[in-house]
Design a protein around this motif. Structure first.
Motif, PDB file in Angstrom:
ATOM      1  N   PHE A   4       0.822  -1.207   0.000  1.00  0.00           N
ATOM      2  CA  PHE A   4       0.000   0.000   0.000  1.00  0.00           C
ATOM      3  C   PHE A   4       0.859   1.261   0.000  1.00  0.00           C
ATOM      4  N   CYS A   5       1.996   1.242   0.697  1.00  0.00           N
ATOM      5  CA  CYS A   5       2.909   2.395   0.680  1.00  0.00           C
ATOM      6  C   CYS A   5       3.455   2.609  -0.724  1.00  0.00           C
ATOM      7  N   PHE A   6       3.775   1.493  -1.389  1.00  0.00           N
ATOM      8  CA  PHE A   6       4.297   1.572  -2.747  1.00  0.00           C
ATOM      9  C   PHE A   6       3.265   2.184  -3.685  1.00  0.00           C
ATOM     10  N   VAL A   7       2.008   1.756  -3.559  1.00  0.00           N
ATOM     11  CA  VAL A   7       0.919   2.285  -4.387  1.00  0.00           C
ATOM     12  C   VAL A   7       0.694   3.764  -4.071  1.00  0.00           C
ATOM     13  N   ALA A   8       0.749   4.109  -2.803  1.00  0.00           N
ATOM     14  CA  ALA A   8       0.537   5.508  -2.416  1.00  0.00           C
ATOM     15  C   ALA A   8       1.641   6.399  -2.970  1.00  0.00           C
ATOM     16  N   MET A   9       2.873   5.933  -2.983  1.00  0.00           N
ATOM     17  CA  MET A   9       3.972   6.735  -3.546  1.00  0.00           C
ATOM     18  C   MET A   9       3.739   6.999  -5.024  1.00  0.00           C
ATOM     19  N   PHE A  10       3.289   5.987  -5.779  1.00  0.00           N
ATOM     20  CA  PHE A  10       3.017   6.188  -7.200  1.00  0.00           C
ATOM     21  C   PHE A  10       1.851   7.149  -7.409  1.00  0.00           C
ATOM     22  N   ARG A  11       0.856   7.044  -6.562  1.00  0.00           N
ATOM     23  CA  ARG A  11      -0.293   7.930  -6.660  1.00  0.00           C
ATOM     24  C   ARG A  11       0.137   9.387  -6.448  1.00  0.00           C
ATOM     25  N   VAL A  12       0.972   9.623  -5.432  1.00  0.00           N
ATOM     26  CA  VAL A  12       1.460  10.980  -5.159  1.00  0.00           C
ATOM     27  C   VAL A  12       2.335  11.462  -6.309  1.00  0.00           C
ATOM     28  N   ALA A  13       3.173  10.597  -6.845  1.00  0.00           N
ATOM     29  CA  ALA A  13       4.039  10.989  -7.948  1.00  0.00           C
ATOM     30  C   ALA A  13       3.211  11.350  -9.175  1.00  0.00           C
ATOM     31  N   ARG A  14       2.145  10.614  -9.460  1.00  0.00           N
ATOM     32  CA  ARG A  14       1.308  10.910 -10.599  1.00  0.00           C
ATOM     33  C   ARG A  14       0.578  12.246 -10.397  1.00  0.00           C
ATOM     34  N   LEU A  15       0.145  12.480  -9.166  1.00  0.00           N
ATOM     35  CA  LEU A  15      -0.512  13.758  -8.886  1.00  0.00           C
ATOM     36  C   LEU A  15       0.450  14.927  -9.069  1.00  0.00           C
ATOM     37  N   LEU A  16       1.697  14.750  -8.651  1.00  0.00           N
ATOM     38  CA  LEU A  16       2.670  15.837  -8.778  1.00  0.00           C
ATOM     39  C   LEU A  16       3.034  16.085 -10.242  1.00  0.00           C
ATOM     40  N   ARG A  17       3.052  15.020 -11.050  1.00  0.00           N
ATOM     41  CA  ARG A  17       3.370  15.194 -12.459  1.00  0.00           C
ATOM     42  C   ARG A  17       2.219  15.851 -13.216  1.00  0.00           C
ATOM     43  N   ASN A  18       1.018  15.595 -12.795  1.00  0.00           N
ATOM     44  CA  ASN A  18      -0.147  16.152 -13.469  1.00  0.00           C
ATOM     45  C   ASN A  18      -0.344  17.594 -12.978  1.00  0.00           C
ATOM     46  N   LYS A  19       0.162  18.560 -13.719  1.00  0.00           N
ATOM     47  CA  LYS A  19       0.127  19.961 -13.283  1.00  0.00           C
ATOM     48  C   LYS A  19      -1.226  20.610 -13.521  1.00  0.00           C
ATOM     49  N   ALA A  20      -2.075  19.967 -14.341  1.00  0.00           N
ATOM     50  CA  ALA A  20      -3.367  20.565 -14.653  1.00  0.00           C
ATOM     51  C   ALA A  20      -4.332  20.464 -13.478  1.00  0.00           C
ATOM     52  N   SER A  21      -4.209  19.429 -12.662  1.00  0.00           N
ATOM     53  CA  SER A  21      -5.146  19.293 -11.545  1.00  0.00           C
ATOM     54  C   SER A  21      -4.462  19.657 -10.242  1.00  0.00           C
ATOM     55  N   PRO A  22      -5.142  20.314  -9.372  1.00  0.00           N
ATOM     56  CA  PRO A  22      -4.564  20.627  -8.073  1.00  0.00           C
ATOM     57  C   PRO A  22      -4.395  19.366  -7.238  1.00  0.00           C
ATOM     58  N   LEU A  23      -3.629  19.445  -6.164  1.00  0.00           N
ATOM     59  CA  LEU A  23      -3.302  18.270  -5.351  1.00  0.00           C
ATOM     60  C   LEU A  23      -4.536  17.561  -4.819  1.00  0.00           C
ATOM     61  N   GLY A  24      -5.526  18.276  -4.362  1.00  0.00           N
ATOM     62  CA  GLY A  24      -6.683  17.643  -3.764  1.00  0.00           C
ATOM     63  C   GLY A  24      -7.697  17.143  -4.769  1.00  0.00           C
ATOM     64  N   ALA A  25      -7.672  17.567  -6.034  1.00  0.00           N
ATOM     65  CA  ALA A  25      -8.738  17.229  -6.984  1.00  0.00           C
ATOM     66  C   ALA A  25      -8.637  15.773  -7.413  1.00  0.00           C
ATOM     67  N   GLY A  26      -7.712  15.393  -8.193  1.00  0.00           N
ATOM     68  CA  GLY A  26      -7.427  14.029  -8.615  1.00  0.00           C
ATOM     69  C   GLY A  26      -8.615  13.116  -8.816  1.00  0.00           C
ATOM     70  N   GLY A  27      -9.787  13.599  -9.170  1.00  0.00           N
ATOM     71  CA  GLY A  27     -10.956  12.755  -9.339  1.00  0.00           C
ATOM     72  C   GLY A  27     -10.900  11.916 -10.598  1.00  0.00           C
ATOM     73  N   ASP A  28     -10.090  12.296 -11.588  1.00  0.00           N
ATOM     74  CA  ASP A  28     -10.038  11.565 -12.854  1.00  0.00           C
ATOM     75  C   ASP A  28      -9.039  10.414 -12.821  1.00  0.00           C
ATOM     76  N   MET A  29      -8.351  10.231 -11.693  1.00  0.00           N
ATOM     77  CA  MET A  29      -7.354   9.156 -11.608  1.00  0.00           C
ATOM     78  C   MET A  29      -8.045   7.812 -11.371  1.00  0.00           C
ATOM     79  N   PRO A  30      -7.572   6.762 -12.044  1.00  0.00           N
ATOM     80  CA  PRO A  30      -8.158   5.438 -11.800  1.00  0.00           C
ATOM     81  C   PRO A  30      -7.725   4.914 -10.429  1.00  0.00           C
ATOM     82  N   GLN A  31      -8.588   4.113  -9.838  1.00  0.00           N
ATOM     83  CA  GLN A  31      -8.255   3.520  -8.556  1.00  0.00           C
ATOM     84  C   GLN A  31      -7.275   2.365  -8.776  1.00  0.00           C
ATOM     85  N   LEU A  32      -6.190   2.352  -8.021  1.00  0.00           N
ATOM     86  CA  LEU A  32      -5.242   1.252  -8.094  1.00  0.00           C
ATOM     87  C   LEU A  32      -5.673   0.188  -7.093  1.00  0.00           C
ATOM     88  N   SER A  33      -5.666  -1.028  -7.531  1.00  0.00           N
ATOM     89  CA  SER A  33      -6.057  -2.110  -6.621  1.00  0.00           C
ATOM     90  C   SER A  33      -5.006  -3.209  -6.682  1.00  0.00           C
TER      91      SER A  33
END
Length: 112
Positions: A4-33
């Motif tokens: 789960f830590c590994f998945v969370a790190m990737f999620r944060v990295a993807r959010l930081l790379r995506n400059k169009a959406s603010p940090l809290g928005a991220g609603g268009d990201m697929p859920q990682l399972s």
């Protein structure tokens, strides 16, 4: 917990790379399972079979050739005994014929 830590790190990295959406928005990201455990069922015995196949094959091969050599050895022993018996029978027969052809005073009983 490590997964789960590994998945969370990737999620944060993807959010930081995506400059169009603010940090809290991220609603268009697929859920990682986590991968489904059902897809891994039945693969353990197959993997263990492939892992131990050389060992099992070698054991069966050694057992087969041990049996074959044991049979061959028994056949050779029997053949050697029959050869020895045949030779001794011929020797006894030659001695019997030689003893009959000797004159009576030269005959001896037993070994000299």
């Amino acid at each position: 917990a490590g997964w789960f830590c590994f998945v969370a790190m990737f999620r944060v990295a993807r959010l930081l790379r995506n400059k169009a959406s603010p940090l809290g928005a991220g609603g268009d990201m697929p859920q990682l399972s986590m991968p489904s455990l059902a897809s891994l069922q039945g693969k353990g015995p197959m993997f263990l079979g492939l892992l131990f196949f050389p060992v099992i094959y070698r054991g069966f091969k050694d057992a087969y050739w041990t049996q074959q050599l044991r049979v061959m050895n028994q056949n050779e022993v029997v053949s050697d005994r029959f050869g020895w018996l045949h030779l001794e029978m011929l020797r006894d027969e030659v001695e019997a014929v030689a003893a009959e052809s000797m004159p009576a005073p030269l005959k001896r009983l037993g070994a000299a």
